[in-house]
Design a protein around this motif. Structure first.
Motif: not given
Length: 417
Positions: A280-286, A366-370, A46-47, A259-265
């Motif tokens: 690329p596969e979107d992992l933002s809300e996985v 997953p999806g980010y490096t800071q 679904a991503a 947050p506690q869930g997987y949704r991103m603002p």
């Protein structure tokens, strides 16, 4: 000894997770999950899956000759094999802010990244638990030599001698719950599973300490879960409330949350798995943030992270006495390693580069490096964010390239006007 070997063999066997779907199983490495590829099954179906789109670099807010070179280096990262679809760096010297960016915030739309876009800040969240606990030390609620046994007696007796100081500088010896086979199986089966964040270390409650407390350095995600639990125990307040009172409000962080869930603002930088030759596969809300909590679950923006690291690295939140304790360095690198030579303090790292020293923290998810870093006086700062996960296990060569670019940005930050 034989029992330990059997346990290790069992763990290695369980970490080799077979695919449960015909969908591609990307290299999704959680913080502290060096050997696991998550088969993200129907969630990724679904991503948004799109081709590698690399929009022209957005002009920085304050153009300069050296920034053109920095922008080119970011652009080269976004076009490197396995590189991020997007990258942004915020350099701030006094009141002057420069934003350097390349690539896109979302491959589907080609939207440019903004400093107000949300993102998962990964293990840089550990610095926030340091900001909370060290302020509680200043207020007499905690002491650095307070032990788990004194503050959290429900935790295993074998851990009772571990001190707050050892948790903050990763010399505790606590086993890392994110490497536990049962935890990994649960995440693999349902990446969006909601965990009881305050029971995460229960996954390793039957495990002995990895080494005698204080004997050596070993980065563990369990450490900062225990730090947050100690803060809650001595105040009677939820860790989320302590963050708001002691960190967000004093530093005016208006777009930061745990947050506690997987949704991103909205709006947010989309984070991707980038495994050539696949798109690329979107992992933002996985993944659910509940499974990392105080160890890496915070969502923020480059703008807010800039304000945080200037205040935190600059010592604005704590007394000079506590800061001297914080800056007692031991051998140890952040995860992933930051630029230059790394040393570990109390929920902060010292990065000694060829151009000078900055204090900060790194993180990957997953999806980010800071990377967040600032000079010891907090007057100059760097926030450096990529929209794919890069660490020594999944992309070691790219990590060395990223570290070199980060060091170049630190040098630009420290360059005299």
């Amino acid at each position: 000894m034989e029992q330990s070997r059997a346990r290790a063999a069992h763990r290695r066997a369980k970490l080799d997770v077979p695919p449960r779907s015909r969908l591609r199983s990307p290299s999704v490495l959680l913080p502290g999950f060096p050997q696991v590829r998550l088969p993200l099954v129907a969630l990724l179906a679904a991503a948004c899956v799109a081709g590698p789109v690399h929009a022209p670099a957005h002009a920085e807010d304050a153009p300069a000759d050296h920034n053109r070179a920095l922008r080119r280096q970011l652009q080269e990262l976004t076009t490197a094999p396995g590189g991020p679809p997007g990258a942004i760096a915020v350099l701030k010297r006094g009141s002057r802010t420069e934003v350097v960016r390349a690539g896109v915030a979302e491959t589907r739309t080609g939207r440019a990244i903004e400093a107000t876009d949300h993102m998962r800040i990964a293990s840089t969240a550990k610095a926030y638990s340091g900001a909370v606990s060290l302020q509680l030390v200043d207020r007499g609620k905690l002491r650095l030599n307070d032990t788990i046994g004194q503050v959290l007696p429900r935790l295993p007796r074998a851990w009772h001698r571990v001190t707050l100081r050892q948790l903050l500088n990763h010399t505790s010896g606590l086993p890392d719950y994110t490497a536990d086979p049962e935890f990994l199986d649960l995440v693999t089966a349902n990446p969006r599973r909601h965990f009881d964040s305050r029971r995460l270390v229960d996954f390793v409650a039957a495990e002995p300490l990895v080494f005698r407390p204080g004997a050596r350095y070993a980065y563990s995600n369990s450490d900062n879960i225990a730090v947050a639990l100690m803060a809650e125990a001595v105040t009677g307040r939820r860790y989320e409330d302590l963050l708001a009172r002691l960190v967000y409000r004093p530093l005016d962080l208006r777009s930061t949350s745990l947050p506690q869930g997987y949704r991103m603002p909205e709006p947010y930088m989309h984070g991707y798995d980038v495994t050539p030759p696949d798109s690329p596969e979107d992992l933002s809300e996985v993944l659910s943030a509940s499974g990392v909590w105080a160890s890496g679950g915070i969502v923020s923006t480059p703008k807010d992270m800039t304000a945080f690291i200037r205040g935190y690295a600059g010592g604005r939140l704590i007394s000079d006495r506590t800061r001297r304790q914080q800056l007692n360095w031991v051998d140890g690198a952040s995860e992933p390693a930051g630029p230059g030579e790394n040393k570990a303090g109390l929920a902060i790292f010292r990065y000694t580069t060829r151009c000078g020293v900055v204090y900060g923290h790194t993180g990957n998810f997953p999806g980010y490096t800071q990377l967040i870093a600032a000079t010891p006086d907090g007057k100059r700062s760097l926030t450096f964010s990529l929209t794919t996960q890069v660490n020594k296990t999944n992309k070691p060569e790219l990590l060395e390239r990223v570290r070199a670019v980060e060091e170049n940005f630190v040098c630009a930050l420290l360059r005299k006007a």
